[in-house]
Design a protein around this motif. Sequence first.
Motif, PDB file in Angstrom:
ATOM      1  N   TYR A 207     -32.122  40.797 -14.421  1.00 37.63           N
ATOM      2  CA  TYR A 207     -31.748  42.211 -14.463  1.00 37.63           C
ATOM      3  C   TYR A 207     -30.344  42.360 -13.877  1.00 37.63           C
ATOM      4  O   TYR A 207     -29.902  41.517 -13.095  1.00 37.63           O
ATOM      5  N   PRO A 208     -29.670  43.484 -14.196  1.00 41.50           N
ATOM      6  CA  PRO A 208     -28.413  43.747 -13.475  1.00 41.50           C
ATOM      7  C   PRO A 208     -28.723  43.923 -11.983  1.00 41.50           C
ATOM      8  O   PRO A 208     -29.830  44.359 -11.637  1.00 41.50           O
ATOM      9  N   LEU A 209     -27.771  43.614 -11.146  1.00 39.39           N
ATOM     10  CA  LEU A 209     -28.022  43.709  -9.700  1.00 39.39           C
ATOM     11  C   LEU A 209     -28.457  45.109  -9.279  1.00 39.39           C
ATOM     12  O   LEU A 209     -29.231  45.284  -8.344  1.00 39.39           O
ATOM     13  N   THR A 210     -27.955  46.127 -10.002  1.00 37.86           N
ATOM     14  CA  THR A 210     -28.300  47.514  -9.638  1.00 37.86           C
ATOM     15  C   THR A 210     -29.798  47.788  -9.839  1.00 37.86           C
ATOM     16  O   THR A 210     -30.320  48.748  -9.270  1.00 37.86           O
ATOM     17  N   ASN A 211     -30.492  46.977 -10.648  1.00 41.39           N
ATOM     18  CA  ASN A 211     -31.945  47.174 -10.847  1.00 41.39           C
ATOM     19  C   ASN A 211     -32.741  46.095 -10.116  1.00 41.39           C
ATOM     20  O   ASN A 211     -33.825  45.728 -10.542  1.00 41.39           O
ATOM     21  N   SER A 212     -32.166  45.539  -9.074  1.00 41.07           N
ATOM     22  CA  SER A 212     -32.838  44.430  -8.385  1.00 41.07           C
ATOM     23  C   SER A 212     -33.037  44.781  -6.915  1.00 41.07           C
ATOM     24  O   SER A 212     -32.858  45.922  -6.509  1.00 41.07           O
ATOM     25  N   ASP A 213     -33.403  43.763  -6.124  1.00 43.02           N
ATOM     26  CA  ASP A 213     -33.582  43.995  -4.680  1.00 43.02           C
ATOM     27  C   ASP A 213     -32.271  43.884  -3.909  1.00 43.02           C
ATOM     28  O   ASP A 213     -32.264  43.913  -2.681  1.00 43.02           O
ATOM     29  N   CYS A 214     -31.166  43.720  -4.630  1.00 44.76           N
ATOM     30  CA  CYS A 214     -29.861  43.555  -3.969  1.00 44.76           C
ATOM     31  C   CYS A 214     -29.513  44.794  -3.149  1.00 44.76           C
ATOM     32  O   CYS A 214     -29.693  45.919  -3.604  1.00 44.76           O
ATOM     33  N   VAL A 215     -29.024  44.561  -1.915  1.00 42.16           N
ATOM     34  CA  VAL A 215     -28.621  45.693  -1.059  1.00 42.16           C
ATOM     35  C   VAL A 215     -27.094  45.791  -0.988  1.00 42.16           C
ATOM     36  O   VAL A 215     -26.543  46.556  -0.217  1.00 42.16           O
ATOM     37  N   PHE A 216     -26.400  44.955  -1.773  1.00 40.65           N
ATOM     38  CA  PHE A 216     -24.941  44.975  -1.867  1.00 40.65           C
ATOM     39  C   PHE A 216     -24.251  44.751  -0.526  1.00 40.65           C
ATOM     40  O   PHE A 216     -23.252  45.384  -0.216  1.00 40.65           O
ATOM     41  N   CYS A 217     -24.807  43.816   0.233  1.00 43.68           N
ATOM     42  CA  CYS A 217     -24.148  43.443   1.489  1.00 43.68           C
ATOM     43  C   CYS A 217     -22.879  42.648   1.190  1.00 43.68           C
ATOM     44  O   CYS A 217     -22.003  42.541   2.034  1.00 43.68           O
ATOM     45  N   GLY A 218     -22.814  42.029  -0.010  1.00 44.22           N
ATOM     46  CA  GLY A 218     -21.611  41.294  -0.396  1.00 44.22           C
ATOM     47  C   GLY A 218     -21.487  39.920   0.239  1.00 44.22           C
ATOM     48  O   GLY A 218     -20.425  39.296   0.181  1.00 44.22           O
ATOM     49  N   GLU A 219     -22.575  39.430   0.846  1.00 39.91           N
ATOM     50  CA  GLU A 219     -22.531  38.081   1.425  1.00 39.91           C
ATOM     51  C   GLU A 219     -22.205  37.055   0.324  1.00 39.91           C
ATOM     52  O   GLU A 219     -21.468  36.102   0.545  1.00 39.91           O
ATOM     53  N   CYS A 220     -22.733  37.291  -0.876  1.00 41.94           N
ATOM     54  CA  CYS A 220     -22.477  36.372  -2.007  1.00 41.94           C
ATOM     55  C   CYS A 220     -20.991  36.370  -2.358  1.00 41.94           C
ATOM     56  O   CYS A 220     -20.421  35.331  -2.694  1.00 41.94           O
ATOM     57  N   VAL A 221     -20.370  37.539  -2.283  1.00 41.40           N
ATOM     58  CA  VAL A 221     -18.939  37.647  -2.611  1.00 41.40           C
ATOM     59  C   VAL A 221     -18.123  36.877  -1.560  1.00 41.40           C
ATOM     60  O   VAL A 221     -17.189  36.148  -1.883  1.00 41.40           O
ATOM     61  N   GLN A 222     -18.537  37.029  -0.302  1.00 41.89           N
ATOM     62  CA  GLN A 222     -17.825  36.358   0.783  1.00 41.89           C
ATOM     63  C   GLN A 222     -17.852  34.833   0.622  1.00 41.89           C
ATOM     64  O   GLN A 222     -16.863  34.164   0.889  1.00 41.89           O
ATOM     65  N   VAL A 223     -18.975  34.287   0.153  1.00 38.52           N
ATOM     66  CA  VAL A 223     -19.092  32.819   0.141  1.00 38.52           C
ATOM     67  C   VAL A 223     -18.713  32.188  -1.199  1.00 38.52           C
ATOM     68  O   VAL A 223     -18.623  30.961  -1.285  1.00 38.52           O
ATOM     69  N   CYS A 224     -18.496  32.989  -2.237  1.00 38.64           N
ATOM     70  CA  CYS A 224     -18.163  32.417  -3.545  1.00 38.64           C
ATOM     71  C   CYS A 224     -16.865  31.607  -3.433  1.00 38.64           C
ATOM     72  O   CYS A 224     -15.834  32.139  -3.028  1.00 38.64           O
ATOM     73  N   PRO A 225     -16.897  30.322  -3.792  1.00 44.00           N
ATOM     74  CA  PRO A 225     -15.689  29.508  -3.595  1.00 44.00           C
ATOM     75  C   PRO A 225     -14.668  29.654  -4.714  1.00 44.00           C
ATOM     76  O   PRO A 225     -13.574  29.124  -4.644  1.00 44.00           O
ATOM     77  N   VAL A 226     -15.059  30.348  -5.798  1.00 43.09           N
ATOM     78  CA  VAL A 226     -14.155  30.499  -6.947  1.00 43.09           C
ATOM     79  C   VAL A 226     -13.958  32.000  -7.241  1.00 43.09           C
ATOM     80  O   VAL A 226     -14.146  32.817  -6.358  1.00 43.09           O
ATOM     81  N   GLY A 227     -13.598  32.335  -8.464  1.00 39.88           N
ATOM     82  CA  GLY A 227     -13.344  33.754  -8.786  1.00 39.88           C
ATOM     83  C   GLY A 227     -14.496  34.406  -9.523  1.00 39.88           C
ATOM     84  O   GLY A 227     -14.271  35.311 -10.323  1.00 39.88           O
ATOM     85  N   ALA A 228     -15.734  33.952  -9.260  1.00 38.26           N
ATOM     86  CA  ALA A 228     -16.879  34.490 -10.015  1.00 38.26           C
ATOM     87  C   ALA A 228     -17.411  35.798  -9.449  1.00 38.26           C
ATOM     88  O   ALA A 228     -17.989  36.596 -10.165  1.00 38.26           O
ATOM     89  N   LEU A 229     -17.225  36.012  -8.149  1.00 39.90           N
ATOM     90  CA  LEU A 229     -17.695  37.246  -7.510  1.00 39.90           C
ATOM     91  C   LEU A 229     -16.502  37.855  -6.784  1.00 39.90           C
ATOM     92  O   LEU A 229     -16.042  37.307  -5.773  1.00 39.90           O
ATOM     93  N   VAL A 230     -16.023  38.970  -7.313  1.00 38.39           N
ATOM     94  CA  VAL A 230     -14.784  39.540  -6.766  1.00 38.39           C
ATOM     95  C   VAL A 230     -14.955  41.049  -6.580  1.00 38.39           C
ATOM     96  O   VAL A 230     -15.468  41.725  -7.479  1.00 38.39           O
ATOM     97  N   PRO A 231     -14.550  41.594  -5.431  1.00 42.45           N
ATOM     98  CA  PRO A 231     -14.666  43.049  -5.244  1.00 42.45           C
ATOM     99  C   PRO A 231     -13.909  43.803  -6.332  1.00 42.45           C
ATOM    100  O   PRO A 231     -12.825  43.376  -6.756  1.00 42.45           O
ATOM    101  N   LYS A 232     -14.485  44.919  -6.742  1.00 38.21           N
ATOM    102  CA  LYS A 232     -13.871  45.707  -7.820  1.00 38.21           C
ATOM    103  C   LYS A 232     -12.463  46.164  -7.450  1.00 38.21           C
ATOM    104  O   LYS A 232     -11.553  46.189  -8.288  1.00 38.21           O
ATOM    105  N   SER A 233     -12.285  46.505  -6.177  1.00 41.81           N
ATOM    106  CA  SER A 233     -10.978  47.021  -5.753  1.00 41.81           C
ATOM    107  C   SER A 233      -9.884  45.971  -5.970  1.00 41.81           C
ATOM    108  O   SER A 233      -8.740  46.294  -6.271  1.00 41.81           O
ATOM    109  N   VAL A 234     -10.259  44.691  -5.814  1.00 42.27           N
ATOM    110  CA  VAL A 234      -9.281  43.609  -6.002  1.00 42.27           C
ATOM    111  C   VAL A 234      -8.864  43.541  -7.470  1.00 42.27           C
ATOM    112  O   VAL A 234      -7.697  43.331  -7.801  1.00 42.27           O
ATOM    113  N   ILE A 235      -9.838  43.762  -8.361  1.00 40.62           N
ATOM    114  CA  ILE A 235      -9.537  43.722  -9.796  1.00 40.62           C
ATOM    115  C   ILE A 235      -8.733  44.965 -10.192  1.00 40.62           C
ATOM    116  O   ILE A 235      -7.696  44.857 -10.847  1.00 40.62           O
ATOM    117  N   THR A 236      -9.203  46.148  -9.776  1.00 41.24           N
ATOM    118  CA  THR A 236      -8.533  47.374 -10.239  1.00 41.24           C
ATOM    119  C   THR A 236      -7.122  47.495  -9.657  1.00 41.24           C
ATOM    120  O   THR A 236      -6.222  47.989 -10.306  1.00 41.24           O
TER     121      THR A 236
END
Length: 376
Positions: A207-236
């Motif tokens: 499912y998309p993360l918005t329909n899951s148990d994700c609480v959007f703490c962003g720990e996954c974004v912090q530890v991603c070693p590549v560019g697969a998980l990136v804050p939206k503000s960085v992209i925009t």
Amino acid sequence: MNKENIITINGQEFSFESGETILDVATRNGIYIPTLCYLKRATPTGSCRICVVEVEGAENLVTSCSTPASPGMKIKTDSPRVIEERKTILELLISSGNHNCLIQDLDQQEWTDFQLKSMEIKGHEQICPAYGECRLQDLAIRYRVKPRFRPKESEYPPEENPFFIRDFSRCIVCGRCVQACNEIQVNNAISFGYRGAESKVIAKEDYPLTNSDCVFCGECVQVCPVGALVPKSVITNKVLPNEVKKVRTTCSYCGVGCQIYLHIKDNKVVEVTGVEETAPNYGSLCVKGRFGYEFINHPDRLKKPLIKENGKFREAEWDEALDLVANKLKEIKEKFGPDSIGFLTSARATNEENYIAQKFTRATLGTNNIDHCARL
Ligand code: FES
């Protein structure tokens, strides 16, 4: 030195504690071994294999992050066989998706067929948002790896949520995000789905993360070693890591005192990350601490005090507003006594500010009616 707990790395003897891995001993003694999937504070999975080393007497190379040190081991961290294996792993990883960073800066005349093929990939012209801060890119440069295989197009489109982008075309399926979610934050929102080359990090039954148990703490974004998980503000805001100034500060959302870096570009906060080397949070943050910073530059933010007159607010200077409040408090105290006044302070204020508020309430106003929003 207890002779039983000794290993030899690159001809030098080192002692180890029970439970330490080869990587632990090497790192503690300043010997570099590259890692990608390894995540401090989580169980090593040994999935990327970039940390392989040669152990005398062992038929195969072993992953140093998941192999316990044992007495008498003789290890080589940089033998020709090890280097060759790491290069092959890097070639495979770079070919596993949209990793065009290595060819962006080269003169087109020098491109190989592979590189030209890479540039045909959809989105190739956009430089990766992790450019300059990507561990895969760092390692490819360090080991002078030239892409050898035709890059694979991702079968999964990018997914967007209010806080970050999941770009599966750049994911190397190292599993750091899964480890961080399940073992560090213990949210258990994501896991691996599908098989083989189709492997993907999924939430629930994909499912998309918005329909899951994700609480959007962003720990996954912090530890991603590549560019697969990136804050939206960085992209925009089209921010590259080398364009920001990092300022260390304390998160002001609650009293835990999490240590954060504000990433600043053009005098604006464009990203927040946790400081990994220190207590109390060791890089972890909650959704507010990591993503709740837009108020800082929001046009609706109040920058001046407002005074209500005839049912309408008007902007005022601080001196005028403070005089008004002081006079009103004085008036109420004289007319109804100090206990007719109560003060509520805030978890968003610092300990020092809260201390001053209670001192003012007790010593200046003369009442003990002081409380804090964390108790409401
Ligand atoms: Fe050891 Fe990935 S870092 S296997």
